[in-house]
Design a protein around this motif. Structure first.
Motif, PDB file in Angstrom:
ATOM      1  N   TYR A 110       0.795  -1.223   0.000  1.00 22.78           N
ATOM      2  CA  TYR A 110       0.000   0.000   0.000  1.00 22.78           C
ATOM      3  C   TYR A 110       0.833   1.282   0.000  1.00 22.78           C
ATOM      4  O   TYR A 110       0.438   2.277  -0.607  1.00 22.78           O
ATOM      5  CB  TYR A 110      -0.946   0.006   1.211  1.00 22.78           C
ATOM      6  CG  TYR A 110      -2.073  -0.989   1.079  1.00 22.78           C
ATOM      7  CD1 TYR A 110      -3.254  -0.651   0.418  1.00 22.78           C
ATOM      8  CD2 TYR A 110      -1.948  -2.274   1.597  1.00 22.78           C
ATOM      9  CE1 TYR A 110      -4.282  -1.571   0.284  1.00 22.78           C
ATOM     10  CE2 TYR A 110      -2.966  -3.200   1.465  1.00 22.78           C
ATOM     11  CZ  TYR A 110      -4.128  -2.849   0.809  1.00 22.78           C
ATOM     12  OH  TYR A 110      -5.141  -3.762   0.673  1.00 22.78           O
ATOM     13  N   LEU A 150      -6.580  -8.068 -10.183  1.00 23.94           N
ATOM     14  CA  LEU A 150      -7.223  -6.758 -10.369  1.00 23.94           C
ATOM     15  C   LEU A 150      -7.973  -6.701 -11.693  1.00 23.94           C
ATOM     16  O   LEU A 150      -9.046  -6.086 -11.792  1.00 23.94           O
ATOM     17  CB  LEU A 150      -6.150  -5.654 -10.311  1.00 23.94           C
ATOM     18  CG  LEU A 150      -5.469  -5.456  -8.940  1.00 23.94           C
ATOM     19  CD1 LEU A 150      -4.300  -4.483  -9.073  1.00 23.94           C
ATOM     20  CD2 LEU A 150      -6.467  -4.941  -7.912  1.00 23.94           C
ATOM     21  N   ALA A 182     -11.252  -7.793  -8.871  1.00 28.42           N
ATOM     22  CA  ALA A 182     -11.036  -7.818  -7.423  1.00 28.42           C
ATOM     23  C   ALA A 182     -10.497  -6.467  -6.952  1.00 28.42           C
ATOM     24  O   ALA A 182      -9.822  -5.752  -7.709  1.00 28.42           O
ATOM     25  CB  ALA A 182     -10.055  -8.922  -7.064  1.00 28.42           C
ATOM     26  N   THR A 183     -10.828  -6.129  -5.711  1.00 31.67           N
ATOM     27  CA  THR A 183     -10.291  -4.899  -5.139  1.00 31.67           C
ATOM     28  C   THR A 183      -8.852  -5.126  -4.692  1.00 31.67           C
ATOM     29  O   THR A 183      -8.353  -6.253  -4.672  1.00 31.67           O
ATOM     30  CB  THR A 183     -11.129  -4.457  -3.930  1.00 31.67           C
ATOM     31  OG1 THR A 183     -11.024  -5.477  -2.922  1.00 31.67           O
ATOM     32  CG2 THR A 183     -12.593  -4.276  -4.321  1.00 31.67           C
ATOM     33  N   LYS A 184      -8.207  -4.044  -4.308  1.00 31.67           N
ATOM     34  CA  LYS A 184      -6.830  -4.134  -3.832  1.00 31.67           C
ATOM     35  C   LYS A 184      -6.747  -5.033  -2.597  1.00 31.67           C
ATOM     36  O   LYS A 184      -5.838  -5.865  -2.473  1.00 31.67           O
ATOM     37  CB  LYS A 184      -6.323  -2.727  -3.508  1.00 31.67           C
ATOM     38  CG  LYS A 184      -4.901  -2.669  -2.967  1.00 31.67           C
ATOM     39  CD  LYS A 184      -3.898  -2.744  -4.059  1.00 31.67           C
ATOM     40  CE  LYS A 184      -2.491  -2.509  -3.516  1.00 31.67           C
ATOM     41  NZ  LYS A 184      -1.477  -2.697  -4.549  1.00 31.67           N
ATOM     42  N   TRP A 185      -7.695  -4.843  -1.678  1.00 34.11           N
ATOM     43  CA  TRP A 185      -7.681  -5.639  -0.452  1.00 34.11           C
ATOM     44  C   TRP A 185      -7.964  -7.118  -0.743  1.00 34.11           C
ATOM     45  O   TRP A 185      -7.330  -8.013  -0.173  1.00 34.11           O
ATOM     46  CB  TRP A 185      -8.689  -5.086   0.542  1.00 34.11           C
ATOM     47  CG  TRP A 185      -8.893  -5.986   1.723  1.00 34.11           C
ATOM     48  CD1 TRP A 185     -10.037  -6.623   2.089  1.00 34.11           C
ATOM     49  CD2 TRP A 185      -7.901  -6.396   2.680  1.00 34.11           C
ATOM     50  NE1 TRP A 185      -9.826  -7.393   3.203  1.00 34.11           N
ATOM     51  CE2 TRP A 185      -8.528  -7.270   3.590  1.00 34.11           C
ATOM     52  CE3 TRP A 185      -6.549  -6.100   2.846  1.00 34.11           C
ATOM     53  CZ2 TRP A 185      -7.848  -7.855   4.649  1.00 34.11           C
ATOM     54  CZ3 TRP A 185      -5.857  -6.686   3.905  1.00 34.11           C
ATOM     55  CH2 TRP A 185      -6.513  -7.544   4.787  1.00 34.11           C
ATOM     56  N   GLN A 186      -8.939  -7.402  -1.641  1.00 35.12           N
ATOM     57  CA  GLN A 186      -9.229  -8.784  -2.008  1.00 35.12           C
ATOM     58  C   GLN A 186      -8.015  -9.440  -2.658  1.00 35.12           C
ATOM     59  O   GLN A 186      -7.713 -10.608  -2.393  1.00 35.12           O
ATOM     60  CB  GLN A 186     -10.425  -8.832  -2.963  1.00 35.12           C
ATOM     61  CG  GLN A 186     -11.760  -8.535  -2.285  1.00 35.12           C
ATOM     62  CD  GLN A 186     -12.895  -8.397  -3.274  1.00 35.12           C
ATOM     63  OE1 GLN A 186     -12.701  -7.953  -4.409  1.00 35.12           O
ATOM     64  NE2 GLN A 186     -14.097  -8.777  -2.851  1.00 35.12           N
ATOM     65  N   THR A 187      -7.315  -8.694  -3.490  1.00 38.00           N
ATOM     66  CA  THR A 187      -6.106  -9.225  -4.133  1.00 38.00           C
ATOM     67  C   THR A 187      -5.040  -9.547  -3.093  1.00 38.00           C
ATOM     68  O   THR A 187      -4.393 -10.600  -3.133  1.00 38.00           O
ATOM     69  CB  THR A 187      -5.556  -8.201  -5.140  1.00 38.00           C
ATOM     70  OG1 THR A 187      -6.537  -7.954  -6.127  1.00 38.00           O
ATOM     71  CG2 THR A 187      -4.282  -8.715  -5.792  1.00 38.00           C
TER      72      THR A 187
END
Length: 294
Positions: A100, A178, A182-187
């Motif tokens: 992040y 991505l 998928a979102t950043k957090w899911q990835t």
């Protein structure tokens, strides 16, 4: 260059390379040999002391007889407490730094401070733990204060190991996840972190090994010279194997009489670290196989 001269140069390069590898191999073997000699000496001296009574009884007669059960329980409490504190915070910090945080002066500052934290002598952690947890927060000499201090000691290792484990995951997995929406957090949580987890456990192994054998931090925050009973809460003092070993080897009531107990204590401490490492290695292989199967 003539053919004969070229062949001679190749032989010379091969000889130098072989000589270099031989030196490296000998140095590696010598390090392993020194380690085996130390472990073998402690095991030979200490294994004769090991008995059911030694492992399950409290020290007696000024710690020259009896067992080390309170110190074993205290050490396990401190290792568990410090890992409960250091492991989640260290993993989350490693995820933030690698996944992040943008490449800026702030990220470089965090990494620099983490590296500096890893290089601070353990006795400084002990003094800090005494000033903050024991005195300022009012925890007193307790398992809580000792665990938090040891957790701070282990934190840089966990952070750096997590960061390196995440860095080793190929970026194509992130891009593919991505691209599928998928979102950043899911990835991060469902793709990257499970793949990196087997290597993250390496940080746990290194941290447990260091925390188990530290004496200086617990000297100021939790360790008791002698306690005939087990702790009843996290605000109690405990005996710990490293400090117990230090006491009976340097300032006990009868150092010569307790010499065999010192070797036995060192043997038990090494066995605990070895067993925890074997368990962590098994977990690493187990999760590594699961990642490959998926």
């Amino acid at each position: 260059m003539a053919f004969g001269e070229k062949t001679s140069n190749n032989k010379s390069k091969a000889f130098r390379q072989g000589a270099a590898f031989l030196v490296f191999r000998l140095l590696s073997f010598s390090v392993v040999a020194i380690l085996l000699i130390i472990l073998g000496f402690i095991m030979v001296q200490g294994i004769s002391v090991i008995s059911w009574e030694f492992l399950t009884e409290s020290p007696k007669e000024g710690m020259t007889e009896g067992g080390i059960f309170p110190a074993i329980v205290g050490t396990l409490c401190l290792v568990l407490g410090s890992m409960i504190f250091a492991f989640p915070i260290g993993i989350m910090s490693g995820i933030y730094i690698n996944e992040y945080a943008k490449d800026s002066w702030f990220k470089r500052f965090i990494k620099l401070m983490t590296n500096n934290l890893a290089g601070i002598p353990s006795i400084v952690f002990g003094l800090f733990g005494m000033a903050l947890f024991v005195n300022q927060f009012g925890f007193g000499d307790s398992i809580l204060a000792g665990s938090l201090t040891l957790g701070l000691l282990a934190l840089p290792v966990v952070i750096r190991t997590t960061e390196e484990a995440l860095k080793a995951i190929d970026n194509s997995f992130r891009i593919g996840s991505l691209a599928l929406g998928a979102t950043k957090w899911q990835t991060t949580s469902r793709v990257v972190l499970p793949m990196a987890f087997p290597n993250i456990i390496t940080g746990l192994i290194l941290s447990i090994g260091r925390v188990s054998g530290e004496t200086a931090p617990i000297l100021f925050t939790v360790a008791a010279y002698f306690l005939p009973k087990l702790p009843g809460s996290i605000f109690d003092q405990v005996m710990a194997l490293p400090y117990h070993l230090y006491v009976i080897s340097t300032s006990g009531t009868n150092i010569e009489a307790s010499r065999t107990m010192a070797y036995g204590t060192a043997f038990v401490l090494i066995m605990i670290v070895l067993l925890v490492n074997l368990l962590a290695n098994w977990l690493r292989r187990y999760f590594g196989k699961k990642v490959k199967m998926n």
